[in-house]
Design a protein around this motif. Sequence first.
Motif, PDB file in Angstrom:
ATOM      1  N   GLU A   1       7.251 -29.170  -5.600  1.00  0.00           N
ATOM      2  CA  GLU A   1       6.276 -28.443  -6.425  1.00  0.00           C
ATOM      3  C   GLU A   1       6.283 -28.951  -7.865  1.00  0.00           C
ATOM      4  OE1 GLU A   1       6.215 -24.117  -4.129  1.00  0.00           O
ATOM      5  OE2 GLU A   1       7.728 -24.490  -5.668  1.00  0.00           O
ATOM      6  N   ALA A   2       7.467 -29.187  -8.399  1.00  0.00           N
ATOM      7  CA  ALA A   2       7.565 -29.729  -9.755  1.00  0.00           C
ATOM      8  C   ALA A   2       6.944 -31.120  -9.820  1.00  0.00           C
ATOM      9  CB  ALA A   2       9.023 -29.769 -10.213  1.00  0.00           C
ATOM     10  N   ALA A   3       7.108 -31.903  -8.760  1.00  0.00           N
ATOM     11  CA  ALA A   3       6.513 -33.245  -8.718  1.00  0.00           C
ATOM     12  C   ALA A   3       4.991 -33.155  -8.796  1.00  0.00           C
ATOM     13  CB  ALA A   3       6.940 -33.972  -7.443  1.00  0.00           C
ATOM     14  N   VAL A   4       4.419 -32.202  -8.083  1.00  0.00           N
ATOM     15  CA  VAL A   4       2.964 -32.005  -8.144  1.00  0.00           C
ATOM     16  C   VAL A   4       2.568 -31.563  -9.547  1.00  0.00           C
ATOM     17  CG1 VAL A   4       1.049 -30.580  -7.311  1.00  0.00           C
ATOM     18  CG2 VAL A   4       2.691 -31.535  -5.687  1.00  0.00           C
ATOM     19  N   ALA A   5       3.314 -30.631 -10.108  1.00  0.00           N
ATOM     20  CA  ALA A   5       2.992 -30.107 -11.439  1.00  0.00           C
ATOM     21  C   ALA A   5       3.048 -31.202 -12.498  1.00  0.00           C
ATOM     22  CB  ALA A   5       3.957 -28.975 -11.810  1.00  0.00           C
ATOM     23  N   LEU A   6       4.029 -32.107 -12.377  1.00  0.00           N
ATOM     24  CA  LEU A   6       4.214 -33.154 -13.385  1.00  0.00           C
ATOM     25  C   LEU A   6       3.475 -34.444 -13.040  1.00  0.00           C
ATOM     26  CD1 LEU A   6       8.035 -32.641 -14.010  1.00  0.00           C
ATOM     27  CD2 LEU A   6       6.146 -31.991 -15.533  1.00  0.00           C
TER      28      LEU A   6
ATOM     29  N   HIS B   1      12.394 -35.113 -18.936  1.00  0.00           N
ATOM     30  CA  HIS B   1      13.597 -34.499 -18.386  1.00  0.00           C
ATOM     31  C   HIS B   1      13.594 -32.995 -18.648  1.00  0.00           C
ATOM     32  CE1 HIS B   1      14.745 -38.701 -18.415  1.00  0.00           C
ATOM     33  NE2 HIS B   1      15.805 -38.421 -17.690  1.00  0.00           N
ATOM     34  N   ARG B   2      13.222 -32.609 -19.877  1.00  0.00           N
ATOM     35  CA  ARG B   2      13.180 -31.185 -20.240  1.00  0.00           C
ATOM     36  C   ARG B   2      12.138 -30.459 -19.389  1.00  0.00           C
ATOM     37  NH1 ARG B   2      12.829 -31.723 -25.422  1.00  0.00           N
ATOM     38  NH2 ARG B   2      10.572 -31.829 -25.480  1.00  0.00           N
ATOM     39  N   ASP B   3      10.949 -31.052 -19.232  1.00  0.00           N
ATOM     40  CA  ASP B   3       9.897 -30.421 -18.433  1.00  0.00           C
ATOM     41  C   ASP B   3      10.354 -30.215 -16.985  1.00  0.00           C
ATOM     42  OD1 ASP B   3       8.227 -30.384 -20.630  1.00  0.00           O
ATOM     43  OD2 ASP B   3       7.042 -32.112 -19.993  1.00  0.00           O
ATOM     44  N   ALA B   4      10.933 -31.259 -16.389  1.00  0.00           N
ATOM     45  CA  ALA B   4      11.385 -31.158 -14.997  1.00  0.00           C
ATOM     46  C   ALA B   4      12.466 -30.087 -14.860  1.00  0.00           C
ATOM     47  CB  ALA B   4      11.907 -32.513 -14.517  1.00  0.00           C
ATOM     48  N   LEU B   5      13.424 -30.098 -15.770  1.00  0.00           N
ATOM     49  CA  LEU B   5      14.506 -29.118 -15.723  1.00  0.00           C
ATOM     50  C   LEU B   5      13.974 -27.692 -15.849  1.00  0.00           C
ATOM     51  CD1 LEU B   5      17.651 -28.683 -15.732  1.00  0.00           C
ATOM     52  CD2 LEU B   5      17.438 -28.584 -18.212  1.00  0.00           C
ATOM     53  N   LEU B   6      13.112 -27.463 -16.819  1.00  0.00           N
ATOM     54  CA  LEU B   6      12.605 -26.108 -17.033  1.00  0.00           C
ATOM     55  C   LEU B   6      11.739 -25.633 -15.872  1.00  0.00           C
ATOM     56  CD1 LEU B   6      11.841 -26.219 -20.863  1.00  0.00           C
ATOM     57  CD2 LEU B   6      13.794 -25.184 -19.704  1.00  0.00           C
ATOM     58  N   LEU B   7      10.940 -26.526 -15.280  1.00  0.00           N
ATOM     59  CA  LEU B   7      10.117 -26.129 -14.135  1.00  0.00           C
ATOM     60  C   LEU B   7      10.976 -25.753 -12.931  1.00  0.00           C
ATOM     61  CD1 LEU B   7       7.183 -28.700 -14.275  1.00  0.00           C
ATOM     62  CD2 LEU B   7       7.068 -26.241 -14.724  1.00  0.00           C
TER      63      LEU B   7
END
Length: 147
Positions: free
Chosen positions: A104-109, A88-94
């Motif tokens: 883009e965040a989905a690709v990154a994560l 959750h923290r990673d998605a929020l910060l990205l």
Amino acid sequence: MAETFLAAFRQRDRYDLARRDARPWLYGIATNLVGRYVRDEVRQLRAVQRGGRDVVSEPFTDRSDERVSAQAHGRRLAGALASLPEGHRDALLLVVWGGLTYPEAAVALEVRVGTVRSRVSRARKRLRRELGAIDPTVFVKEETVHG
């Protein structure tokens, strides 16, 4: 950032040339690298929350009332961020601070877009509940001005 580009260079044979933008791929690498430091990050955030001061930057800070107020909110924000599940923290910060779109965040994560949307929504809801009337985006702006 240098570690991210070094890792990307080492993994360049795995990059999908069909992607028009390498930014999500690079953010994915960066997120994975940061993942190695998550325990230390959470430990530091909890220390700031408990101690009420950041011993690294304290000697360089301005002692104004606004700064004291921002630090008080910063402790609460640090504690709230530390309490979020890692995903959750990673998605929020990205999305919020990294400026990535949900895809883009989905690709990154390396998760589905719906997962990113859900994680960001849940993280925001939890932060609102834990921070009450404090708007974390105002704090970030204050930190930028004062820090």
